[in-house]
Design an enzyme around this catalytic site. Structure first.
Site, PDB file in Angstrom:
ATOM      1  N   GLU A 170     -39.083  18.901  59.793  1.00 37.87           N
ATOM      2  CA  GLU A 170     -38.398  18.953  61.084  1.00 37.87           C
ATOM      3  C   GLU A 170     -38.020  20.400  61.366  1.00 37.87           C
ATOM      4  O   GLU A 170     -37.064  20.919  60.784  1.00 37.87           O
ATOM      5  CB  GLU A 170     -37.130  18.072  61.096  1.00 37.87           C
ATOM      6  CG  GLU A 170     -37.408  16.594  61.059  1.00 37.87           C
ATOM      7  CD  GLU A 170     -36.134  15.762  61.220  1.00 37.87           C
ATOM      8  OE1 GLU A 170     -35.106  16.328  61.668  1.00 37.87           O
ATOM      9  OE2 GLU A 170     -36.167  14.563  60.887  1.00 37.87           O
TER      10      GLU A 170
ATOM     11  N   GLU B 100     -33.906  11.845  55.343  1.00 37.13           N
ATOM     12  CA  GLU B 100     -32.716  12.653  55.071  1.00 37.13           C
ATOM     13  C   GLU B 100     -31.706  11.872  54.232  1.00 37.13           C
ATOM     14  O   GLU B 100     -30.496  11.915  54.485  1.00 37.13           O
ATOM     15  CB  GLU B 100     -32.084  13.136  56.384  1.00 37.13           C
ATOM     16  CG  GLU B 100     -32.987  14.086  57.147  1.00 37.13           C
ATOM     17  CD  GLU B 100     -32.346  14.662  58.397  1.00 37.13           C
ATOM     18  OE1 GLU B 100     -32.568  15.844  58.681  1.00 37.13           O
ATOM     19  OE2 GLU B 100     -31.607  13.908  59.080  1.00 37.13           O
TER      20      GLU B 100
END
Length: 591
Positions: free
Chosen positions: A234, A158
């Site tokens: 995710e 991320e």
């Protein structure tokens, strides 16, 4: 293991189309004795892949000192997955987020002046290289290209939510290639333009993280990955809890519906989490957006398996959805792990913190308060003590600034608490601040600071602990400090005495000890009702923090931490309790 490749929009296994259905299990949040149980339940639910982060601070707790045994045996965890014919996704990024302490970065990075995190800063990259030089060779034999189960490896995590240093990302990618990693490399980011622009690089598959609206998310991801497989790396099927808020729950019907839409589209998915597990010890992280918010000990996440590994309604609903798209193994589930109510445990002995300092810590003399990191301490508590001359009128004690929660004492008598979120640096004392009057003969001022978890996400990650600058009484900075680091990683030196039940209890940080008998080993849950705030240890193992503000009311005690016969329980209570007793029960209470 089978051969894994990418061809256009498809993953292939042995040259046949393969839809990856993966679930996250963090080996460092589950006791090793239960790794096989959790992986079997993953496979029995129809998943074909397991994903795990690798937490740097677990494997290099002290600079240059590496650990890959016991709970840190990542190789064994992957080998068990291979024995169960599961593919493996590894996310070894220096940074993992994961609501884990400091996002997986080791605390000692913050001991270096000028340290810059997660960018093309050579001192930081030198530490990453030293770590990868040890870690990556352990993983190479487990790569799919070498006959192992690892089919993909993450470059950074991320990153577009944090920065846009493409030279840094490319350095990490080249570092994996240079060390012999030749499986699929990928990045993962939120499905927003600035995140995908900042976090993706050529030569690594871009994947997206989200919990809802899969059509919109894949449409945005497709703008950046028009010719490769679409992956939700995710799929947030639950959420985590901060202290002082409600326990998060997401209904299984909603989770099942979104999964159905993901699988129907032909995309691949990784559940975050399949099982959350536990932030044992002091390994919980924290967030900082509008304020500092530490994460609770439980990482139940309202996932498919509970914190203790039990099958949930969500598990059953997800298995039904997966069965529409893939064969689900029959009769594979292991026998449920027993739970037991061991009843009430009396705490019969105590050791006061101020009486035990020299047994727990070697004091350091310093002109000014030093942070934990500067003293080589990673987690736990740290005590600062100085002498103030008198007389002085009642004035505010200001900690500039406290990370994260401090108990203030004058001549070892409790005065109040200073908390990071509401402690003003002005001279005016608010209702929640601490002010003291110094008598003519002077007084000793002690400040016990608790590290509640380093920030694991966002722009406030550079989060040293303890007292970061100085302490003032009124406007005067105080100097000449005695500092006791208190990581509480070894309590065997404590000397206990019987609890004195006479008189009113004194609100002083105290260790309480009791024993309980176990005839048959089983999981259990430590109910801390009636206690205020502190840490619990079973047979020397740090179960984690408790706090009366909730939502979590019980601490998970896996059976492998117990032993047949006598077991020792130590509770470090900061404020005080109603009665020196606790209950070991067979059901959790997460709020």
């Amino acid at each position: 293991m089978a051969k894994f490749t990418v061809e256009g929009r498809n993953f292939l296994v042995n040259d046949r189309p393969f839809q990856m259905i993966s679930g996250a299990i963090h080996y460092f949040r589950v006791v090793p004795e239960y790794w096989r149980d959790r992986l079997l339940k993953l496979k029995a639910c129809g998943f074909n892949t397991v994903e795990t982060y690798i937490a740097w601070n677990i494997h290099e707790p002290k600079k240059g000192q590496f650990c890959f045994t016991g709970a840190a045996d990542i190789v064994r965890f992957i080998e068990i997955a291979a024995e169960l014919d599961l593919h493996v996704i590894v996310r070894p990024s220096p940074y993992i987020c994961a609501e884990w302490e400091f996002g997986g970065l080791p605390s000692w990075l913050l001991a270096e002046d000028g340290m810059k995190l997660r960018c093309n800063y050579k001192p930081y990259l030198d530490h990453v290289d030293a770590y990868y030089d040890v870690l990556i060779p352990l993983l190479l034999p487990l790569l799919d290209t070498n006959g192992g189960p690892i089919i993909a490896m993450q470059v950074e995590n991320e990153y577009g939510s944090y920065g846009n240093d493409k030279n840094y990302l490319e350095y990490l990618r080249q570092g994996l290639l240079r060390r012999g990693v030749d499986v699929l490399l990928f990045t993962s980011d939120g499905p927003e333009d600035h995140m995908l622009q900042g976090g993706t690089i050529p030569g690594a598959l871009a994947t997206a993280n989200f919990g809802s609206r899969p059509e919109e998310s894949f449409e945005k991801l497709g703008e950046y990955e028009p010719n490769n497989p679409l992956v939700c790396m995710e799929y947030w099927n639950g959420w985590f809890d901060h202290w002082g808020e409600e326990h998060h729950v997401r209904g299984y019907d909603d989770v099942a519906d979104v999964l159905d839409r993901i699988l129907k589209s032909g995309a691949s998915v990784n559940f975050y989490m399949f099982q959350g597990g536990t932030n044992f010890g002091f390994y919980n992280g924290a967030n900082f957006f509008d304020k500092y918010e530490p994460t609770v000990t439980s990482y139940d996440y309202n996932a498919l398996l509970s914190e203790s590994g039990d099958i949930t309604d969500k598990y059953l609903a997800i298995r039904d959805v997966i069965s529409k798209y893939s064969d689900v193994p029959k009769a594979l589930l292991p026998t449920p792990i027993p739970k037991h109510n061991y009843g009430t445990v009396q705490l019969t002995e105590q050791a006061r913190l101020f009486d035990s300092l020299e047994l727990l810590s070697v004091p350091v003399q310093s002109v000014y308060p030093e942070t934990m990191e500067k003293l080589g301490q990673d987690y736990g508590f740290i005590l600062y003590t100085t002498r103030i001359s008198g007389p002085r009128p009642r004035s505010k004690v200001t900690v500039q600034e406290v990370r994260d929660r401090a108990l203030v004492f004058m001549d070892n008598v409790y005065q109040g608490v200073i908390e990071r979120n509401n402690h003003s640096l002005s001279l005016t004392a608010e209702e929640h601040d601490v002010a003291v009057e110094i008598p003519r003969e002077g007084a000793s001022l002690s400040i016990l600071v608790e590290n509640l978890g380093r920030v694991n996400y966002g722009w406030m990650m550079k989060d040293p602990k303890g007292i970061t600058e100085g302490v003032r009484h009124e406007r005067q900075f105080l100097y000449d400090w005695t500092i006791h680091p208190l990581p509480l990683d070894d309590l065997t030196s404590l000397v206990f005495e019987p609890i004195d039940f006479g008189g009113d209890p004194v609100p002083e940080p105290t260790f309480y000890k009791g024993t309980f008998e176990v005839d048959e080993l089983a999981d259990t849950f430590l109910n801390m009702e009636g206690w205020t705030k502190g840490v619990a240890f079973v047979n020397g193992f740090n179960l984690g923090r408790y706090w009366e503000i909730g939502p979590q009311k019980t601490l998970y005690v896996p059976a492998p931490l117990l032993r047949e016969g006598a077991n020792e329980l130590i509770i470090f209570e900061l404020h005080g309790m109603n009665e020196p007793q606790v209950t070991l029960q067979e059901v959790p209470d997460l709020g």
